[in-house]
Write a protein that holds these residues in place. Structure first.
Motif, mmCIF file in Angstrom:
data_model
loop_
_atom_site.group_PDB
_atom_site.id
_atom_site.type_symbol
_atom_site.label_atom_id
_atom_site.label_comp_id
_atom_site.label_asym_id
_atom_site.label_seq_id
_atom_site.Cartn_x
_atom_site.Cartn_y
_atom_site.Cartn_z
ATOM 1 N N HIS A 49 -8.674 0.794 -0.675
ATOM 2 C CA HIS A 49 -8.757 1.894 -0.059
ATOM 3 C C HIS A 49 -8.967 1.734 1.323
ATOM 4 O O HIS A 49 -9.793 1.022 1.870
ATOM 5 C CB HIS A 49 -9.630 2.916 -0.655
ATOM 6 C CG HIS A 49 -9.275 3.263 -2.098
ATOM 7 N ND1 HIS A 49 -9.864 2.692 -3.204
ATOM 8 C CD2 HIS A 49 -8.442 4.270 -2.691
ATOM 9 C CE1 HIS A 49 -9.535 3.331 -4.184
ATOM 10 N NE2 HIS A 49 -8.582 4.218 -3.934
ATOM 11 N N TRP A 92 -4.447 9.475 8.181
ATOM 12 C CA TRP A 92 -3.593 8.669 7.067
ATOM 13 C C TRP A 92 -4.429 8.244 6.165
ATOM 14 O O TRP A 92 -5.835 7.863 6.403
ATOM 15 C CB TRP A 92 -2.657 7.600 7.833
ATOM 16 C CG TRP A 92 -3.360 6.653 8.534
ATOM 17 C CD1 TRP A 92 -3.740 6.483 9.775
ATOM 18 C CD2 TRP A 92 -3.923 5.255 7.862
ATOM 19 N NE1 TRP A 92 -4.290 5.547 10.008
ATOM 20 C CE2 TRP A 92 -4.423 4.669 8.967
ATOM 21 C CE3 TRP A 92 -3.786 4.780 6.487
ATOM 22 C CZ2 TRP A 92 -5.104 3.400 8.727
ATOM 23 C CZ3 TRP A 92 -4.370 3.410 6.658
ATOM 24 C CH2 TRP A 92 -5.134 2.775 7.391
ATOM 25 N N THR A 93 -3.951 7.866 4.901
ATOM 26 C CA THR A 93 -5.005 7.168 3.764
ATOM 27 C C THR A 93 -3.765 6.284 3.354
ATOM 28 O O THR A 93 -2.568 6.629 3.028
ATOM 29 C CB THR A 93 -5.439 8.341 2.805
ATOM 30 O OG1 THR A 93 -4.250 9.190 2.432
ATOM 31 C CG2 THR A 93 -6.459 9.324 3.294
ATOM 32 N N ALA A 94 -4.250 5.353 2.541
ATOM 33 C CA ALA A 94 -3.692 4.028 1.782
ATOM 34 C C ALA A 94 -4.363 3.567 0.564
ATOM 35 O O ALA A 94 -5.624 3.403 0.613
ATOM 36 C CB ALA A 94 -3.351 3.196 2.808
ATOM 37 N N THR A 95 -3.479 3.347 -0.471
ATOM 38 C CA THR A 95 -4.145 2.940 -1.588
ATOM 39 C C THR A 95 -3.266 1.646 -1.878
ATOM 40 O O THR A 95 -2.085 1.768 -1.973
ATOM 41 C CB THR A 95 -3.983 4.040 -2.873
ATOM 42 O OG1 THR A 95 -4.832 5.088 -2.171
ATOM 43 C CG2 THR A 95 -4.459 3.388 -4.140
ATOM 44 N N ARG A 96 -3.955 0.636 -2.301
ATOM 45 C CA ARG A 96 -3.356 -0.429 -2.622
ATOM 46 C C ARG A 96 -2.655 -0.348 -4.024
ATOM 47 O O ARG A 96 -3.324 0.084 -4.923
ATOM 48 C CB ARG A 96 -4.305 -1.913 -2.530
ATOM 49 C CG ARG A 96 -3.534 -3.192 -2.787
ATOM 50 C CD ARG A 96 -4.567 -4.290 -3.261
ATOM 51 N NE ARG A 96 -5.545 -4.507 -2.200
ATOM 52 C CZ ARG A 96 -5.506 -5.311 -1.172
ATOM 53 N NH1 ARG A 96 -4.451 -6.169 -1.091
ATOM 54 N NH2 ARG A 96 -6.539 -5.614 -0.372
ATOM 55 N N GLU A 141 5.348 10.303 3.141
ATOM 56 C CA GLU A 141 4.899 9.315 2.122
ATOM 57 C C GLU A 141 5.722 7.996 2.638
ATOM 58 O O GLU A 141 6.727 7.871 2.771
ATOM 59 C CB GLU A 141 5.213 9.531 0.778
ATOM 60 C CG GLU A 141 4.722 11.049 0.162
ATOM 61 C CD GLU A 141 3.044 10.757 -0.074
ATOM 62 O OE1 GLU A 141 2.684 9.836 -0.175
ATOM 63 O OE2 GLU A 141 2.553 11.907 0.218
ATOM 64 N N HIS A 200 5.533 3.292 2.371
ATOM 65 C CA HIS A 200 5.055 2.196 1.953
ATOM 66 C C HIS A 200 4.686 1.204 2.926
ATOM 67 O O HIS A 200 5.414 1.213 3.903
ATOM 68 C CB HIS A 200 5.995 1.630 0.979
ATOM 69 C CG HIS A 200 6.216 2.236 -0.162
ATOM 70 N ND1 HIS A 200 5.345 2.918 -0.960
ATOM 71 C CD2 HIS A 200 7.389 2.530 -0.807
ATOM 72 C CE1 HIS A 200 5.830 3.533 -1.971
ATOM 73 N NE2 HIS A 200 6.899 3.455 -2.060
ATOM 74 N N LEU A 201 3.579 0.450 2.983
ATOM 75 C CA LEU A 201 3.240 -0.451 3.957
ATOM 76 C C LEU A 201 3.177 -1.913 3.132
ATOM 77 O O LEU A 201 2.549 -1.934 2.163
ATOM 78 C CB LEU A 201 1.700 -0.115 4.374
ATOM 79 C CG LEU A 201 1.477 1.078 5.130
ATOM 80 C CD1 LEU A 201 -0.075 1.024 5.845
ATOM 81 C CD2 LEU A 201 2.761 1.124 6.342
ATOM 82 N N TRP A 247 0.723 -1.110 -0.011
ATOM 83 C CA TRP A 247 0.146 0.074 -0.132
ATOM 84 C C TRP A 247 0.955 1.276 0.115
ATOM 85 O O TRP A 247 1.758 1.208 0.601
ATOM 86 C CB TRP A 247 -0.980 -0.075 1.206
ATOM 87 C CG TRP A 247 -1.758 -1.272 1.460
ATOM 88 C CD1 TRP A 247 -1.772 -2.382 1.778
ATOM 89 C CD2 TRP A 247 -3.164 -1.151 1.184
ATOM 90 N NE1 TRP A 247 -2.637 -3.128 1.845
ATOM 91 C CE2 TRP A 247 -3.816 -2.443 1.554
ATOM 92 C CE3 TRP A 247 -4.145 -0.180 0.749
ATOM 93 C CZ2 TRP A 247 -4.966 -2.775 1.278
ATOM 94 C CZ3 TRP A 247 -5.557 -0.504 0.777
ATOM 95 C CH2 TRP A 247 -5.967 -1.825 0.999
ATOM 96 N N ASP A 248 0.540 2.242 -0.760
ATOM 97 C CA ASP A 248 1.086 3.542 -0.697
ATOM 98 C C ASP A 248 0.360 4.362 0.263
ATOM 99 O O ASP A 248 -0.993 4.500 -0.029
ATOM 100 C CB ASP A 248 1.085 4.231 -2.010
ATOM 101 C CG ASP A 248 2.009 3.934 -2.963
ATOM 102 O OD1 ASP A 248 3.123 3.358 -2.379
ATOM 103 O OD2 ASP A 248 1.958 4.256 -4.135
ATOM 104 N N THR A 249 1.130 4.940 1.337
ATOM 105 C CA THR A 249 0.244 5.473 2.358
ATOM 106 C C THR A 249 0.900 7.099 2.852
ATOM 107 O O THR A 249 2.000 7.358 2.382
ATOM 108 C CB THR A 249 0.629 4.782 3.736
ATOM 109 O OG1 THR A 249 0.236 3.433 3.676
ATOM 110 C CG2 THR A 249 -0.082 5.321 4.834
#
Length: 223
Positions: A195, A216-220, A134, A136-137, A119-121
């Protein structure tokens, strides 16, 4: 006293008295005789009726069920309604309540969301700071248990990856760790398969003045 003279046969004679007319005989209908030599009864005589015939039922053996002529149906047994015990009724009601409660719990407690992958966080610090970060998870998932490796998106930052542990319950996610006396905690919600978003808090044991927080927000980006 004078007696009447005797009749020639020597019997005394008596004065005649009025005689009653003979009683009438009841009327007898006239039936003409049957013709001579024929054995047939007169027309006014009806032959005697034959007795009604009875259906024949073959004898039954003791072990065999009774048989009936094709035009007769065997008698139908009256159905007996079973008696219902109050205890059985109570147990049935309790069982229905338990089943309904379990179904409601199953429907409300959804299966843990699948968040495994990369995920980009983006971390946004709370005001008055305007800082963003920014990351990465990389999430590994085993049932509802999570192992999360956090790395900075900038490869030149020199920061070491941070490993978090957490869990996911339905659509709710939480993860965190403690490093050098500071606790990092992220909580949030999975909105769909790609998301999720939430809030974060870093609290150090040296005092509340060292606490920082934000969203925080995250996108796979990969599975």
């Amino acid at each position: 006293m004078a007696y009447p003279p005797a009749d020639p046969n020597g019997q005394p004679s008596y004065p005649s008295y009025p005689q009653q007319p003979p009683a009438e005989q009841p009327y007898q209908p006239y039936y003409p005789p049957s013709p001579t030599g024929s054995g047939a009864p007169p027309y006014y005589q009806q032959p005697s009726a034959a007795p009604p015939s009875q259906p024949y039922y073959p004898p039954q053996s003791p072990a065999a069920p009774p048989s009936y002529p094709y035009y007769q149906q065997p008698p139908l047994a009256t159905p007996q309604r079973p008696k219902r015990s109050p205890l059985l009724i109570l147990l049935a009601v309790v069982a229905l309540v338990v089943i309904a409660g379990g179904g409601y719990y199953f429907l409300t407690q959804q299966r843990a969301a699948n968040v495994a992958g990369t995920w980009d966080t983006t971390l946004v610090y709370a005001a008055p700071s305007t800082r963003t970060e920014e990351d990465h998870l990389s999430i590994q998932q085993n049932g509802d248990q999570l192992t999360v490796v956090v790395t900075l998106a900038d490869p030149n930052s020199g920061a070491q990856p941070l490993t978090l542990t957490g869990n996911v319950s339905g659509q709710n996610i939480s993860m965190g760790t403690t490093v050098s006396g500071c606790t990092v905690r992220l909580t949030g919600t999975v909105s769909d398969s790609n998301h999720m978003a939430g809030s974060w808090l870093t609290q150090c044991s040296t005092g509340s003045s060292n606490a920082t927080s934000g969203t925080w927000t995250a996108t796979r980006i990969g599975s």
